[in-house]
Write an enzyme that holds these catalytic residues in place. Structure first.
Site, PDB file in Angstrom:
ATOM      1  N   HIS A  43      -5.680  -7.999  -8.062  1.00 21.86           N
ATOM      2  CA  HIS A  43      -5.290  -8.574  -9.347  1.00 21.86           C
ATOM      3  C   HIS A  43      -6.392  -8.365 -10.382  1.00 21.86           C
ATOM      4  O   HIS A  43      -6.115  -8.312 -11.580  1.00 21.86           O
ATOM      5  CB  HIS A  43      -5.028 -10.081  -9.216  1.00 21.86           C
ATOM      6  CG  HIS A  43      -3.786 -10.421  -8.458  1.00 21.86           C
ATOM      7  ND1 HIS A  43      -3.766 -10.542  -7.086  1.00 21.86           N
ATOM      8  CD2 HIS A  43      -2.520 -10.670  -8.883  1.00 21.86           C
ATOM      9  CE1 HIS A  43      -2.542 -10.863  -6.699  1.00 21.86           C
ATOM     10  NE2 HIS A  43      -1.770 -10.943  -7.756  1.00 21.86           N
TER      11      HIS A  43
ATOM     12  N   ASP B  44       3.614  -3.267  -5.948  1.00 22.57           N
ATOM     13  CA  ASP B  44       3.081  -4.538  -6.405  1.00 22.57           C
ATOM     14  C   ASP B  44       3.052  -4.483  -7.938  1.00 22.57           C
ATOM     15  O   ASP B  44       3.278  -3.420  -8.543  1.00 22.57           O
ATOM     16  CB  ASP B  44       1.679  -4.759  -5.827  1.00 22.57           C
ATOM     17  CG  ASP B  44       1.337  -6.228  -5.638  1.00 22.57           C
ATOM     18  OD1 ASP B  44       2.016  -7.075  -6.240  1.00 22.57           O
ATOM     19  OD2 ASP B  44       0.390  -6.533  -4.887  1.00 22.57           O
TER      20      ASP B  44
END
Length: 496
Positions: free
Chosen positions: A197, A268
């Protein structure tokens, strides 16, 4: 790679309506709204948007979520409505009455696949009542590296055979509810020390070690999992510089040919900095689809980002930089997935075992030696702030302890305190006549917790230690910070 997975580019040509729809099927978009949604999203769905992903921002209560999913499908019935639904502290449906189940690590500690199936069935049954038919779970990553900041208790553990049997149980239970499951994050995120992230993650292990991480995914494929999600991780032993999401070698040769996966490979989220900062979301979408992904996810609610990805893919098709055959292949897989899962099952949803999660959490906590109960304890609960993309509950152990022991006191501390020494002195002063309990969550990753814990234990060696993340030597371990995990620990402390 076989010729079936290598496509020749063609000269620039106009994009047909069929190809335009195919491009849209390859997109999954996040959005704002609980009862209404943007006109831009409606237009995307009209043109064939493959799916939407819901987050806490889209959830108010169960009735509202069902009305929202029905309204989305009223525009286009073959729209996939998905959500991250791993259990434990990773959940967006708390206010919609989500079943309380522990995360995967606690289930691995108990190692009862039937109990795992009961927990997965509860989660899937709840999704069915809400009209959500795709779940980006379970996690198939093996938790190897103690410095890993992102997998941890989301994993079933480090043993590939243990993970495989629990994946099989989870996938079968979810499938029985006609909900699409998704094993993630291929080919494994558990050997990194970076959260993708925040930055590009690298797993430097040699090829032979990486093969171990493939085994849970191999088991998931054999179990018929309809979706896999790729990792934004670079594996130099597999592809020298591209993360798996953008690697034809990993998505094509390894996933499609070696593992024989024929379902939908979804990326993702592209706004994660591992992709966004190095490639940009739009280029990331184009490269991922060219490499073998079938759907790319933009989870942020800014639909301009999704539109940018769409436009980049369309431009690449017009210029011949991206092969039409690759997009048609991807869209065909998404279409087959939607035919199987997009429409909710008609009629009442069968009841699930509402007690499975509590049973699993209690069995995990009690799987090792326990201290004597400490009623009336002063509890210090130390934990990092909730991850903005994952943990939305912010649950604390003190609240759960007070529910079962109203005489307990203490403090919950989320994030490093401004004056740790003064805080420690205050805690020691207040707790002088009470049993002291010190709980930490992954103190090895958050040194402020270890410093404060050790300062308290130096003066109060009689204190009971609790670990609410991965076990780090505490007397009591919850193996996760879901509410049901913390409640099971509270019961042990209170002697309930």
């Amino acid at each position: 790679m076989s010729s079936a997975h290598i496509f020749e580019t063609r000269p620039p040509s106009p994009v047909s309506s069929e190809l335009d729809e195919a491009v849209h099927r390859c997109l999954v978009a996040g959005f704002e709204g609980t009862t209404t949604f943007p006109d831009t999203l409606k237009r995307l769905i009209d043109r064939g948007l493959g799916g939407v992903i819901l987050f806490t921002r889209n959830v108010r209560d169960a009735e509202q979520v069902r009305e929202l999913t029905d309204a989305l499908r009223a525009i286009r019935p073959d729209l996939l409505v998905a959500i991250d639904n791993e259990g434990g502290g990773i959940g967006h449906l708390v206010t919609a009455g989500a079943p309380e189940v522990p995360g995967s690590y606690a289930l691995g500690v108990v190692d009862d696949p039937n109990l795992t199936a009961r927990c997965a069935d509860a989660l899937a049954g709840h999704l069915a009542t809400l009209g959500i038919t795709a779940s980006y779970a379970p996690v198939a990553d093996l938790q190897h590296d103690v410095r890993n900041p992102i997998v941890r208790t989301r994993s079933f553990g480090a043993d590939p055979e243990l993970a495989a049997r629990h994946l099989r149980a989870w996938i079968a239970a979810t499938e029985a509810r006609s909900i699409a499951s998704c094993a993630k994050h291929f080919p494994g995120h558990g050997g990194t020390e970076t959260d993708s992230h925040h930055d590009i993650a690298v797993d430097p292990r040699p090829y032979d070690e990486l093969l171990t991480d493939l085994e849970p995914f191999r088991a998931a494929v054999a179990a018929g999992v309809p979706m896999l999600m790729s990792a934004h991780v670079v594996y130099p032993a597999l592809d020298t510089n591209r993360p798996a999401t953008l690697s034809r070698r990993i998505l094509g040769d390894i996933l499609r040919l070696d593992l024989g996966f024929e379902g939908v490979l979804v990326s993702d989220a592209l706004e994660m900095k591992a992709i966004a900062d190095r490639y940009g979301e739009a280029a990331g979408a184009r490269i991922a689809l060219a490499a073998g992904a079938d759907q790319v996810v933009v989870a942020v609610p800014d639909l301009e980002v999704s539109l940018g990805c769409r436009d980049e893919v369309l431009d690449a098709l017009r210029s011949g930089r991206l092969a039409e055959e690759r997009i048609m292949e991807a869209a065909g897989r998404v279409r087959r997935l939607a035919e199987r899962y997009a429409k909710p099952v008609a009629g009442p949803v069968a009841a699930w075992d509402a007690g499975a999660g509590a049973e699993a959490a209690r069995r995990a906590v009690r799987a090792r030696g326990l201290p004597s109960p400490v009623p009336g304890a002063h509890l210090v609960d130390l934990f990092p702030p909730p991850h903005p993309a994952l943990n939305w509950g912010g649950e604390d152990l003190l609240s759960e302890l007070r529910l079962v022991d109203p005489t307990a006191g203490g403090t919950a501390i989320s994030g490093e305190p401004a004056d740790p020494a003064a805080l420690a002195e205050g805690i020691l002063r207040i707790s002088a006549r009470a049993p002291l309990v010190v709980a930490t969550c992954d103190a090895g990753l958050h040194p402020w917790q270890a410093r404060l814990r050790d300062a308290l234990l130096d003066r109060r060696p009689d204190a009971v230690r609790v670990d609410t993340g991965l076990p780090e030597g505490g007397a009591v371990c919850s193996y996760g910070r879901g509410r049901v995990n913390l409640r099971a620990v509270a019961e042990v402390l209170a002697g309930v």
